[in-house]
Design a protein around this motif. Structure first.
Motif, mmCIF file in Angstrom:
data_model
loop_
_atom_site.group_PDB
_atom_site.id
_atom_site.type_symbol
_atom_site.label_atom_id
_atom_site.label_comp_id
_atom_site.label_asym_id
_atom_site.label_seq_id
_atom_site.Cartn_x
_atom_site.Cartn_y
_atom_site.Cartn_z
ATOM 1 N N ARG A 169 0.803 -1.223 0.000
ATOM 2 C CA ARG A 169 0.000 0.000 0.000
ATOM 3 C C ARG A 169 0.839 1.277 0.000
ATOM 4 O O ARG A 169 0.285 2.369 0.040
ATOM 5 N N THR A 170 2.148 1.138 -0.062
ATOM 6 C CA THR A 170 2.981 2.316 -0.280
ATOM 7 C C THR A 170 2.957 2.738 -1.745
ATOM 8 O O THR A 170 3.391 3.844 -2.073
ATOM 9 N N PHE A 171 2.455 1.861 -2.616
ATOM 10 C CA PHE A 171 2.348 2.182 -4.041
ATOM 11 C C PHE A 171 0.947 2.724 -4.327
ATOM 12 O O PHE A 171 -0.062 2.110 -3.941
ATOM 13 N N PRO A 172 0.848 3.876 -4.992
ATOM 14 C CA PRO A 172 -0.463 4.515 -5.206
ATOM 15 C C PRO A 172 -1.437 3.704 -6.050
ATOM 16 O O PRO A 172 -2.656 3.932 -5.969
ATOM 17 N N SER A 173 -0.945 2.759 -6.850
ATOM 18 C CA SER A 173 -1.837 1.989 -7.719
ATOM 19 C C SER A 173 -2.408 0.753 -7.024
ATOM 20 O O SER A 173 -3.142 -0.023 -7.636
ATOM 21 N N PHE A 174 -2.073 0.563 -5.734
ATOM 22 C CA PHE A 174 -2.544 -0.614 -4.995
ATOM 23 C C PHE A 174 -3.750 -0.263 -4.137
ATOM 24 O O PHE A 174 -3.790 0.767 -3.469
ATOM 25 N N GLU A 175 -4.724 -1.159 -4.141
ATOM 26 C CA GLU A 175 -5.901 -1.027 -3.284
ATOM 27 C C GLU A 175 -6.291 -2.404 -2.775
ATOM 28 O O GLU A 175 -6.266 -3.386 -3.528
ATOM 29 N N MET A 176 -6.638 -2.500 -1.508
ATOM 30 C CA MET A 176 -7.107 -3.764 -0.942
ATOM 31 C C MET A 176 -8.377 -3.515 -0.160
ATOM 32 O O MET A 176 -8.450 -2.599 0.663
ATOM 33 N N LEU A 177 -9.388 -4.328 -0.428
ATOM 34 C CA LEU A 177 -10.670 -4.211 0.250
ATOM 35 C C LEU A 177 -10.885 -5.432 1.124
ATOM 36 O O LEU A 177 -10.833 -6.570 0.634
ATOM 37 N N PHE A 178 -11.109 -5.211 2.410
ATOM 38 C CA PHE A 178 -11.388 -6.293 3.341
ATOM 39 C C PHE A 178 -12.892 -6.544 3.418
ATOM 40 O O PHE A 178 -13.716 -5.690 3.098
ATOM 41 N N HIS A 179 -13.240 -7.740 3.890
ATOM 42 C CA HIS A 179 -14.642 -8.145 4.019
ATOM 43 C C HIS A 179 -15.376 -7.937 2.692
ATOM 44 O O HIS A 179 -16.444 -7.331 2.643
ATOM 45 N N ALA A 180 -14.764 -8.459 1.622
ATOM 46 C CA ALA A 180 -15.328 -8.297 0.282
ATOM 47 C C ALA A 180 -15.243 -9.608 -0.492
ATOM 48 O O ALA A 180 -14.481 -9.727 -1.461
ATOM 49 N N PRO A 181 -16.014 -10.629 -0.074
ATOM 50 C CA PRO A 181 -15.972 -11.918 -0.773
ATOM 51 C C PRO A 181 -16.571 -11.823 -2.177
ATOM 52 O O PRO A 181 -17.532 -11.092 -2.416
ATOM 53 N N VAL A 182 -15.984 -12.571 -3.094
ATOM 54 C CA VAL A 182 -16.458 -12.591 -4.482
ATOM 55 C C VAL A 182 -17.697 -13.475 -4.592
ATOM 56 O O VAL A 182 -17.716 -14.601 -4.099
ATOM 57 N N LYS A 183 -18.708 -12.946 -5.267
ATOM 58 C CA LYS A 183 -19.969 -13.672 -5.418
ATOM 59 C C LYS A 183 -20.316 -13.975 -6.872
ATOM 60 O O LYS A 183 -21.157 -14.821 -7.149
ATOM 61 N N GLN A 184 -19.647 -13.282 -7.797
ATOM 62 C CA GLN A 184 -20.015 -13.452 -9.200
ATOM 63 C C GLN A 184 -18.847 -13.070 -10.102
ATOM 64 O O GLN A 184 -18.058 -12.184 -9.765
ATOM 65 N N LEU A 185 -18.711 -13.762 -11.228
ATOM 66 C CA LEU A 185 -17.734 -13.395 -12.240
ATOM 67 C C LEU A 185 -18.421 -12.601 -13.339
ATOM 68 O O LEU A 185 -19.565 -12.893 -13.711
ATOM 69 N N LEU A 186 -17.744 -11.583 -13.844
ATOM 70 C CA LEU A 186 -18.266 -10.785 -14.949
ATOM 71 C C LEU A 186 -17.714 -11.324 -16.263
ATOM 72 O O LEU A 186 -16.508 -11.566 -16.383
ATOM 73 N N HIS A 187 -18.586 -11.513 -17.228
ATOM 74 C CA HIS A 187 -18.184 -12.078 -18.511
ATOM 75 C C HIS A 187 -18.355 -11.051 -19.626
ATOM 76 O O HIS A 187 -19.335 -10.308 -19.657
ATOM 77 N N GLU A 188 -17.407 -11.019 -20.545
ATOM 78 C CA GLU A 188 -17.511 -10.264 -21.785
ATOM 79 C C GLU A 188 -17.126 -11.208 -22.910
ATOM 80 O O GLU A 188 -15.941 -11.480 -23.125
ATOM 81 N N GLY A 189 -18.116 -11.732 -23.585
ATOM 82 C CA GLY A 189 -17.845 -12.741 -24.594
ATOM 83 C C GLY A 189 -17.292 -13.998 -23.949
ATOM 84 O O GLY A 189 -17.903 -14.569 -23.038
ATOM 85 N N ASP A 190 -16.110 -14.440 -24.385
ATOM 86 C CA ASP A 190 -15.510 -15.659 -23.849
ATOM 87 C C ASP A 190 -14.428 -15.371 -22.817
ATOM 88 O O ASP A 190 -13.637 -16.249 -22.487
ATOM 89 N N ARG A 191 -14.371 -14.145 -22.291
ATOM 90 C CA ARG A 191 -13.349 -13.811 -21.310
ATOM 91 C C ARG A 191 -13.969 -13.335 -20.000
ATOM 92 O O ARG A 191 -15.114 -12.877 -19.962
ATOM 93 N N ILE A 192 -13.203 -13.508 -18.907
ATOM 94 C CA ILE A 192 -13.603 -12.990 -17.604
ATOM 95 C C ILE A 192 -13.163 -11.532 -17.530
ATOM 96 O O ILE A 192 -11.979 -11.224 -17.717
#
Length: 207
Positions: free
Chosen positions: A109-132
């Motif tokens: 988190r010393t790098f400005p392009s980094f972000e971490m979210l706690f208590h954020a379980p994944v529930k769904q994948l987003l699809h665009e055509g044949d890719r995630i």
């Protein structure tokens, strides 16, 4: 990126270090929980050295394990030295996972392009055509859509990303079970890993 351990944080750290915008999703509120495997082998230390992270990680609480001894009941059967495994990295590092993860998180988190979210379980994948194209996470503020060019599922043995993606894994059967638990280190303990074998049971602990 979905993470439950050091793999996800390492990838996030390296991407952020390279200037790539990255979001790490953690299903728990913090790192304070039980983990399996807390010994960082010499090969891992070599990786830390290559990434200029070895001195940083070793500045946190941990124990260096320089040799191992095998006992059957009360009889010493043999021993080995990590120096024989790697002369440049002659020890393994026994470090609690919460300590290691917090160290990686603090560095990332010393790098400005980094972000971490706690208590954020994944529930769904987003699809665009044949890719995630990302994921939908559940947060205290409701569903959160995170779109990404690359989606990494590093969320452990019971991976939500693997299940949502329909990926299958293969198991290999071994005639035995491993029970992981923590015991206090003896007051006179040194830099040795003792492996105790009895009839039908094995116990591994640092000395």
């Amino acid at each position: 990126m979905c993470s439950r351990g050091r793999a996800g944080l390492f990838v996030g750290l390296l991407l952020a270090k390279a200037g790539v915008r990255v979001t790490v999703l953690e299903s728990h509120d913090n790192f304070d929980r039980e983990y399996r495997g807390e010994v960082l082998q010499p090969r891992f230390l070599q990786l830390l050295q290559q990434l200029n992270l070895r001195d940083y990680i070793e500045s946190f609480p941990g124990a260096k394990v320089r040799q191992g001894t095998l006992f059957y009941k009360n009889k010493r059967m043999g021993s080995f030295s990590f120096e024989d495994v790697s002369g440049a990295f002659p020890y393994a590092l026994w470090m609690p996972q919460p300590v290691l993860l917090q160290a990686l998180y603090d560095k990332a988190r010393t790098f400005p392009s980094f972000e971490m979210l706690f208590h954020a379980p994944v529930k769904q994948l987003l699809h665009e055509g044949d890719r995630i194209a990302g994921v939908v996470a559940e947060t205290a503020d409701g569903p959160l859509e995170v779109r990404a060019r690359l989606t990494v599922g590093a969320d452990g043995r019971f991976s939500a990303v693997r299940k949502l993606g329909g990926f299958e894994i293969e198991y290999e059967h071994y005639a035995g079970d491993l029970v992981w638990f923590t015991v206090p280190k003896p007051a006179d303990g040194g830099e040795e890993l003792r492996m105790l074998i009895t009839d039908g049971q094995r116990l591994y602990r640092p000395a």
